[in-house]
Design a protein around this motif. Structure first.
Motif, PDB file in Angstrom:
ATOM      1  N   GLU A 351      -5.924 -11.749  35.622  1.00  0.00           N
ATOM      2  CA  GLU A 351      -4.620 -11.499  35.854  1.00  0.00           C
ATOM      3  C   GLU A 351      -3.743 -12.629  36.383  1.00  0.00           C
ATOM      4  OE1 GLU A 351      -4.986  -8.166  38.512  1.00  0.00           O
ATOM      5  OE2 GLU A 351      -5.615  -6.860  36.909  1.00  0.00           O
ATOM      6  N   ARG A 368      -0.245 -16.472  30.779  1.00  0.00           N
ATOM      7  CA  ARG A 368      -1.318 -15.535  31.320  1.00  0.00           C
ATOM      8  C   ARG A 368      -2.639 -16.431  31.900  1.00  0.00           C
ATOM      9  NH1 ARG A 368      -0.656 -10.401  33.609  1.00  0.00           N
ATOM     10  NH2 ARG A 368      -2.775  -8.996  33.356  1.00  0.00           N
ATOM     11  N   GLN A 537       5.943 -12.617  30.982  1.00  0.00           N
ATOM     12  CA  GLN A 537       5.016 -12.378  32.173  1.00  0.00           C
ATOM     13  C   GLN A 537       5.236 -10.818  32.556  1.00  0.00           C
ATOM     14  OE1 GLN A 537       5.891 -14.987  35.439  1.00  0.00           O
ATOM     15  NE2 GLN A 537       5.235 -16.784  34.145  1.00  0.00           N
ATOM     16  N   ASP A 539       3.366  -7.535  32.647  1.00  0.00           N
ATOM     17  CA  ASP A 539       1.995  -7.012  32.612  1.00  0.00           C
ATOM     18  C   ASP A 539       1.627  -6.146  31.969  1.00  0.00           C
ATOM     19  OD1 ASP A 539       1.683  -9.119  34.970  1.00  0.00           O
ATOM     20  OD2 ASP A 539       1.563  -7.326  36.579  1.00  0.00           O
TER      21      ASP A 539
END
Length: 583
Positions: A351, A368, A537, A539
């Motif tokens: 992460e 990432r 970006q 998630d």
């Protein structure tokens, strides 16, 4: 013109031999559809390396378990193509001794030395055809004579696996006797003694491997007369034979000037990439020229550059690449493959996002963290979201310019696109940058890996270390840890083959000969969540999700012989283990 007339003149005899080369598969077409005979390769995407977004790809029939004896020819016509090549080689070998030398005393186009060379090439081409047949179908009929086009085929039956292996080895030895280790100039690309030694190394490695060497799955498979077609017991000495053949090959190749490609070092990424892009370099042993095949580059290019974006590495393949420190990042999975088990020693982070460019410029800022601090071969082989390509970036999230929302039937299905083998200068949007191509069958790094695997099984890890570490050093990563035992070294070698030879047509066959395919192929493959994400970006895009279920049963270790071939022999040719007429 009759066959006899062809061989009355060396010029037409030479053309016959050249035509025999045409049955070498140009395996650049990962996305081949049913009944494609040219550049056929459903195997790279028919294992855990890759997924093809194109719905008509033949690899889907392998992955979903719908391969059967009625469609096996359409999925990949190995049986027909290879036996056509065998027939042409047999005709050549039967007639070439009747071809007269030119009457001119100073003629150099055809001499006794050239006759021997051509015979060596024919022996190799027959051996290579039989190698393809055996790896696909297991034991097959040995036909070392010119089979009549019409006649009684009811005596055609499978030879034993060990007879087939020995036949290939014998043909390789005949080729080695007649050919130079390496060709140059106008003969560059012809099969050589080096190629024959490399094939012999590979075939003997296969013969020593579990599925070929007394495995319980197939030791009871018999012919109509009760003959056991597979070895019924394990023979450890086969590893010694494989090791000896590999070492002999390495010594001969290196003496002839072959070496690991290193022209771009210390730029480890471009150096690894250019093993394929710099044609005929010193690492290459045997290949097939395919001239122009722009479609491959188009399929490996992002949508925003007018590519098709359909050559998609799986998440499992992406996870396999090492970290920059040489450690494996992920050691396994839980939660049905959705949650990686992270190796704490690797430094891998699943992460978060990077704040600066890294890895000598190959990992851009903002990507990432799962893509940062990886080994150079990763950056040479895999395009991921945020990576740069031809002056732009790869934007595979849902609303990205290369994402699913704006795509039609062609799109990036896993969140990854192959970079290895794809020409980094080919631009479908401008039509510029394309170059000639070749499919590389054998290179020196494979022979190093063959030797390491065989000698580890025969004697233990000590002699395997130098050859694995040569490959790792060229890749820009640390040596293997010292003190590995045989089992640990075996695991390391298997992993090294998976990475070093990725997308080159080895993985499908490796997991089968090792007897591990029922574990690696009989489960889902995974990907990024391409149906989510509005930015680099976001998630939501980086959630691991199931891409598709895949099916593997014991019978899938081998292709079924096309049912039409079984019928021609009135079933003297038995179908493969586990297959029936209805499957």
């Amino acid at each position: 013109m009759t066959v006899e007339e062809v061989f009355e003149n060396y010029t037409t005899a030479k053309r016959w031999l050249a035509n025999t080369y045409m049955h070498l598969p140009a395996e650049l077409n990962y996305m081949c559809g049913l009944s494609d005979t040219w550049a056929r390769n459903p195997f790279t995407a028919g294992c855990d390396e890759m997924e093809i977004a194109y719905g008509g790809a033949a690899s889907h029939y392998i992955n979903n378990g719908s391969l059967n004896s009625s469609n096996s020819y359409s999925i990949c016509p190995v049986w027909n193509e290879c036996f056509m090549g065998v027939r042409k080689a047999n005709i050549f070998l039967e007639h070439i001794d009747n071809t007269p030398l030119p009457e001119e005393s100073n003629a150099v186009e055809f001499t006794e030395a050239i006759r021997k060379q051509w015979k060596g090439e024919a022996y190799f081409l027959r051996a290579f055809a039989y190698y393809q047949l055996v790896r696909t179908y297991g034991p097959v009929p040995i036909v070392d004579y010119v089979l009549p086009t019409s006649g009684d085929y009811t005596n055609i039956k499978r030879n034993t696996l060990e007879e087939c292996i020995q036949f290939i080895v014998d043909d390789c030895d005949r080729a080695i006797e007649f050919l130079p280790v390496r060709f140059s100039g106008e003969n560059l690309g012809r099969c050589s003694a080096g190629a024959a030694m490399a094939l012999k190394s590979r075939v003997l490695l296969y013969a020593a491997s579990p599925i070929y060497n007394g495995h319980t799955h197939f030791k009871d498979f018999v012919d109509n007369d009760g003959t056991h077609l597979f070895p019924i017991s394990y023979d450890a000495n086969k590893w010694n034979k494989a090791a000896a053949a590999a070492l002999e090959c390495i010594n001969a190749l290196e003496k002839a000037g072959h070496k690991l490609y290193d022209a771009k070092l210390p730029d480890y990424v471009n150096n690894y990439r250019d093993i394929y892009q710099e044609l005929y370099n010193d690492e290459w042993i045997f290949w097939r020229n395919v001239e122009w095949y722009n479609h491959l580059d188009n399929c490996g290019t992002i949508l925003s550059l007018k590519g098709f974006s359909i050559l998609n590495p799986t998440q499992e393949m992406v996870d396999a690449y090492l970290m920059a420190n040489g450690e494996v990042p992920i050691t396994g999975y839980s939660n049905n493959g959705l949650t990686p088990i992270i190796n704490s020693a690797s430094g891998y982070e699943e992460e978060g996002y990077t704040t600066a460019e890294g890895d000598n410029g190959w990992s851009p800022a903002g990507i990432r963290k799962m893509y940062a601090n990886r080994e150079p071969r990763f950056y040479a082989s895999i395009n991921f979201s945020g990576q740069r390509w031809l002056g732009t970036t790869c934007d595979f999230w849902y609303t990205g310019k290369d994402g699913r929302r704006g795509a039609g039937s062609d799109y990036c299905k896993t969140g990854y696109l192959i970079a290895k083998i794809i020409n980094p200068n080919a631009n479908p949007s401008t039509g510029a940058g394309y170059t000639r191509k070749a499919w590389l069958y054998m290179r020196l790094a494979e022979i190093y890996l063959n030797y390491a695997e065989a000698i580890n099984e025969a004697e233990g890890p000590a002699k395997a270390y130098p050859y694995i570490n040569k490959i790792r050093a060229r890749a820009g990563i640390p040596d293997l840890k010292p003190g590995l035992n045989k089992d640990q070294m075996r695991e390391a070698i298997h992993h090294e083959r998976r990475i070093e030879l990725a997308f080159e047509g080895h993985r499908y066959w490796d997991v089968r000969r090792w007897g591990t395919a029922e574990n690696t192929e009989n489960k889902p493959i995974h990907c990024m969540n391409i149906m989510a994400g509005t930015s680099l970006q976001d998630d939501a895009y980086y959630e691991r999700v199931k891409c598709e279920d895949r099916v593997f049963e014991t019978k899938h270790y081998w292709f079924p012989i096309p049912q039409s071939e079984i019928n021609i022999t009135q079933r003297s040719l038995v179908q493969g283990p586990g297959w029936t007429e209805d499957e």
